[in-house]
Design a protein around this motif. Structure first.
Motif, PDB file in Angstrom:
ATOM      1  N   ASP A  64     -21.223  -9.288   6.958  1.00 58.62           N
ATOM      2  CA  ASP A  64     -20.323 -10.863   6.164  1.00 58.62           C
ATOM      3  C   ASP A  64     -21.359 -10.437   4.467  1.00 58.62           C
ATOM      4  N   LEU A  65     -20.317  -8.542   3.950  1.00 59.01           N
ATOM      5  CA  LEU A  65     -21.011  -8.536   2.277  1.00 59.01           C
ATOM      6  C   LEU A  65     -19.872  -9.345   1.396  1.00 59.01           C
ATOM      7  N   SER A  66     -20.483  -9.322   0.115  1.00 57.82           N
ATOM      8  CA  SER A  66     -19.402  -9.664  -0.612  1.00 57.82           C
ATOM      9  C   SER A  66     -20.229  -8.999  -1.741  1.00 57.82           C
ATOM     10  N   LEU A  67     -19.710  -8.487  -2.783  1.00 55.72           N
ATOM     11  CA  LEU A  67     -20.525  -7.548  -4.119  1.00 55.72           C
ATOM     12  C   LEU A  67     -19.492  -8.401  -5.444  1.00 55.72           C
ATOM     13  N   ARG A  68     -20.404  -8.657  -6.339  1.00 57.75           N
ATOM     14  CA  ARG A  68     -19.506  -8.964  -7.474  1.00 57.75           C
ATOM     15  C   ARG A  68     -20.187  -8.324  -8.276  1.00 57.75           C
ATOM     16  N   VAL A  69     -19.570  -7.537  -9.039  1.00 63.59           N
ATOM     17  CA  VAL A  69     -20.151  -6.476 -10.347  1.00 63.59           C
ATOM     18  C   VAL A  69     -19.468  -6.491 -10.943  1.00 63.59           C
ATOM     19  N   PRO A  70     -19.615  -6.107 -12.545  1.00 56.39           N
ATOM     20  CA  PRO A  70     -19.192  -6.130 -13.399  1.00 56.39           C
ATOM     21  C   PRO A  70     -18.270  -4.583 -13.699  1.00 56.39           C
ATOM     22  N   SER A  71     -16.853  -5.169 -14.542  1.00 56.66           N
ATOM     23  CA  SER A  71     -15.834  -3.934 -13.984  1.00 56.66           C
ATOM     24  C   SER A  71     -16.555  -2.781 -14.567  1.00 56.66           C
ATOM     25  N   CYS A  72     -17.391  -2.237 -15.448  1.00 57.11           N
ATOM     26  CA  CYS A  72     -17.604  -1.236 -15.055  1.00 57.11           C
ATOM     27  C   CYS A  72     -18.745  -0.326 -14.061  1.00 57.11           C
ATOM     28  N   PHE A  73     -19.182  -1.245 -13.056  1.00 63.78           N
ATOM     29  CA  PHE A  73     -20.267  -1.102 -12.284  1.00 63.78           C
ATOM     30  C   PHE A  73     -19.074  -0.607 -10.770  1.00 63.78           C
ATOM     31  N   ARG A  74     -17.432  -1.159 -10.941  1.00 62.17           N
ATOM     32  CA  ARG A  74     -16.692  -1.027 -10.040  1.00 62.17           C
ATOM     33  C   ARG A  74     -16.666  -0.067  -8.871  1.00 62.17           C
ATOM     34  N   GLU A  75     -16.712   1.322  -9.438  1.00 61.61           N
ATOM     35  CA  GLU A  75     -16.498   2.477  -8.535  1.00 61.61           C
ATOM     36  C   GLU A  75     -18.115   2.736  -7.832  1.00 61.61           C
ATOM     37  N   MET A  76     -19.023   2.017  -7.832  1.00 59.76           N
ATOM     38  CA  MET A  76     -20.544   1.589  -7.327  1.00 59.76           C
ATOM     39  C   MET A  76     -20.477   0.745  -6.216  1.00 59.76           C
ATOM     40  N   GLU A  77     -19.438   0.192  -5.756  1.00 62.43           N
ATOM     41  CA  GLU A  77     -19.507  -0.674  -4.550  1.00 62.43           C
ATOM     42  C   GLU A  77     -19.668   0.354  -3.410  1.00 62.43           C
ATOM     43  N   VAL A  78     -18.785   0.692  -3.365  1.00 62.03           N
ATOM     44  CA  VAL A  78     -19.058   1.601  -1.888  1.00 62.03           C
ATOM     45  C   VAL A  78     -19.557   1.991  -2.024  1.00 62.03           C
ATOM     46  N   THR A  79     -20.348   2.729  -2.822  1.00 67.67           N
ATOM     47  CA  THR A  79     -21.848   3.717  -2.439  1.00 67.67           C
ATOM     48  C   THR A  79     -22.963   2.630  -2.128  1.00 67.67           C
ATOM     49  N   MET A  80     -22.888   1.198  -3.002  1.00 67.30           N
ATOM     50  CA  MET A  80     -24.085   0.553  -2.409  1.00 67.30           C
ATOM     51  C   MET A  80     -23.852  -0.348  -0.719  1.00 67.30           C
ATOM     52  N   ARG A  81     -22.687  -0.447  -0.555  1.00 67.07           N
ATOM     53  CA  ARG A  81     -22.224  -0.866   0.863  1.00 67.07           C
ATOM     54  C   ARG A  81     -23.553  -0.423   2.026  1.00 67.07           C
ATOM     55  N   ASN A  82     -22.914   0.841   1.920  1.00 67.34           N
ATOM     56  CA  ASN A  82     -23.833   1.374   3.280  1.00 67.34           C
ATOM     57  C   ASN A  82     -25.429   1.002   3.488  1.00 67.34           C
ATOM     58  N   PRO A  83     -25.845   1.184   2.287  1.00 67.41           N
ATOM     59  CA  PRO A  83     -27.009   0.986   2.128  1.00 67.41           C
ATOM     60  C   PRO A  83     -27.693  -0.241   2.282  1.00 67.41           C
ATOM     61  N   ILE A  84     -26.803  -1.560   1.775  1.00 69.32           N
ATOM     62  CA  ILE A  84     -26.790  -3.007   1.994  1.00 69.32           C
ATOM     63  C   ILE A  84     -27.036  -2.824   3.621  1.00 69.32           C
ATOM     64  N   ALA A  85     -26.301  -2.384   4.396  1.00 70.34           N
ATOM     65  CA  ALA A  85     -25.955  -2.573   5.479  1.00 70.34           C
ATOM     66  C   ALA A  85     -26.606  -2.294   6.440  1.00 70.34           C
ATOM     67  N   ALA A  86     -26.873  -0.990   6.100  1.00 64.72           N
ATOM     68  CA  ALA A  86     -28.015  -0.730   6.908  1.00 64.72           C
ATOM     69  C   ALA A  86     -29.556  -1.260   6.836  1.00 64.72           C
ATOM     70  N   ARG A  87     -29.918  -1.972   5.723  1.00 68.96           N
ATOM     71  CA  ARG A  87     -31.164  -2.426   5.704  1.00 68.96           C
ATOM     72  C   ARG A  87     -30.526  -3.994   6.175  1.00 68.96           C
ATOM     73  N   LEU A  88     -29.269  -4.367   6.231  1.00 70.42           N
ATOM     74  CA  LEU A  88     -30.153  -6.370   5.771  1.00 70.42           C
ATOM     75  C   LEU A  88     -29.116  -6.216   7.943  1.00 70.42           C
ATOM     76  N   GLU A  89     -28.163  -5.652   8.070  1.00 67.85           N
ATOM     77  CA  GLU A  89     -28.118  -5.014   9.548  1.00 67.85           C
ATOM     78  C   GLU A  89     -27.391  -6.925   9.794  1.00 67.85           C
ATOM     79  N   ARG A  90     -27.372  -8.068   9.365  1.00 66.25           N
ATOM     80  CA  ARG A  90     -26.491  -9.110   9.633  1.00 66.25           C
ATOM     81  C   ARG A  90     -26.629  -9.945   8.189  1.00 66.25           C
ATOM     82  N   GLY A  91     -26.145 -11.128   8.506  1.00 64.06           N
ATOM     83  CA  GLY A  91     -26.279 -12.235   7.768  1.00 64.06           C
ATOM     84  C   GLY A  91     -24.697 -12.051   6.613  1.00 64.06           C
ATOM     85  N   LYS A  92     -24.678 -13.563   6.586  1.00 69.19           N
ATOM     86  CA  LYS A  92     -23.406 -13.671   5.202  1.00 69.19           C
ATOM     87  C   LYS A  92     -24.728 -13.365   4.393  1.00 69.19           C
ATOM     88  N   VAL A  93     -24.023 -12.106   3.516  1.00 68.50           N
ATOM     89  CA  VAL A  93     -24.988 -11.377   2.110  1.00 68.50           C
ATOM     90  C   VAL A  93     -24.070 -11.474   0.979  1.00 68.50           C
TER      91      VAL A  93
END
Length: 295
Positions: free
Chosen positions: A33-62
């Motif tokens: 269960d992944l949630s990201l809170r980032v400044p608006s200038c980095f909003r476009e990077m959310e999609v880029t970072m979701r897959n690496p985070i999911a691959a490394r952390l596997e499970r958990g409320k992140v």
């Protein structure tokens, strides 16, 4: 070595003009269960970072949160002079038509008008995107290391509890030898009170054998011992990585252990054995609680 789902990590990176800080924490959860809170200038990077985070952390409320601050003075807004000039002309025309006096403070009134300030919108520079990714990776690395340290504590906890259940299981043997004679003695005593009823001793022996076989706990002891061994095998070696990602499997094994312990309790028919079963259940409940934290 198993890893915990609970953890915290912090990372940072800097460009010539920006400083990026990232914090990430995780709690136990059945899925990711992944949630990201980032400044608006980095909003476009959310999609880029979701897959690496999911691959490394596997499970958990992140939860990942990022902040960015400037390290040099920047002009991010400017007065919209053209628009304010148009506002002033309209106010002057309105004053002439309605016979109203001019405002005493033009600055205060005009700066309150909509869009009086022009906010400069800038695209995300490549070095800023790289800094954000670097800060995220550093925070993830710290979180993974935190999880491993917590996993070592969980391993020691499980090892202690499994050893305790093994010891309790071995303590049952002392009551098994005295249990059968007591059951026989109790049944014969009750039959002796029925003086007016005659019974076949041979048939009684057959019924006693059948009854005692139903109370035999050898199979339950063997299966429980097997589950205890399987639990420790699934944990993996104390100094290796074979047990990572085994939280769900450990939960299933703990359920099977519970079934065997419950059957032992229902078959015990002995106060001493029932006391041991209660202590086993207490140890198992503590195991089940902590298994929920295992990745």
């Amino acid at each position: 070595m198993i890893s915990s789902m609970t953890g915290f990590g912090r990372g940072g990176a800097q460009t010539p003009t920006k400083r990026v800080k990232v914090e990430i924490k995780s709690l136990n959860s059945k899925q990711l269960d992944l949630s990201l809170r980032v400044p608006s200038c980095f909003r476009e990077m959310e999609v880029t970072m979701r897959n690496p985070i999911a691959a490394r952390l596997e499970r958990g409320k992140v939860e990942l949160s990022a902040t960015v601050e400037s390290v040099v003075a920047e002009a991010t807004a400017a007065i919209n002079v053209e628009l304010l000039s148009a506002y002033k002309s309209q106010f002057e025309e309105m004053g002439r038509r309605l016979g109203l006096p001019e405002p005493s403070d033009w600055y205060q009134m005009l700066l309150r008008m909509p869009d009086a300030m022009k906010t400069e919108t800038s695209t995300l520079a490549p070095e800023e995107a790289e800094a954000f990714v670097a800060a995220c990776n550093e925070a993830i690395d710290a979180l993974v290391e935190f999880r491993r340290r917590e996993g070592k504590k969980l391993y020691a906890f499980f090892e202690e509890k499994i050893d305790r259940i093994r010891q309790l299981l071995s303590d049952i043997a002392q009551y098994e030898e005295e249990r059968i004679p007591k059951i026989r003695e109790r049944l014969e005593d009750q039959l002796s009170r029925l003086a007016s009823i005659e019974y076949d001793r041979a048939r009684l022996e057959q019924e006693l054998i059948f009854y005692i076989e139903k109370l035999d706990v050898t199979e339950e002891k063997v299966r429980l011992s097997s589950h205890l061994n399987y639990f420790m095998e699934t944990l993996g070696p104390a100094d290796g990585n074979a047990g990572e990602g085994q939280g769900k499997k450990l939960g299933f094994i703990a359920q099977e252990m519970g079934r065997e312990i419950n059957t032992l309790g229902s078959k015990s028919n002995h106060a001493g054995m029932q006391k041991i079963v209660v202590m086993m259940k207490d140890e198992l409940e503590q195991i089940k609680e902590q298994v929920l934290n295992v990745l």
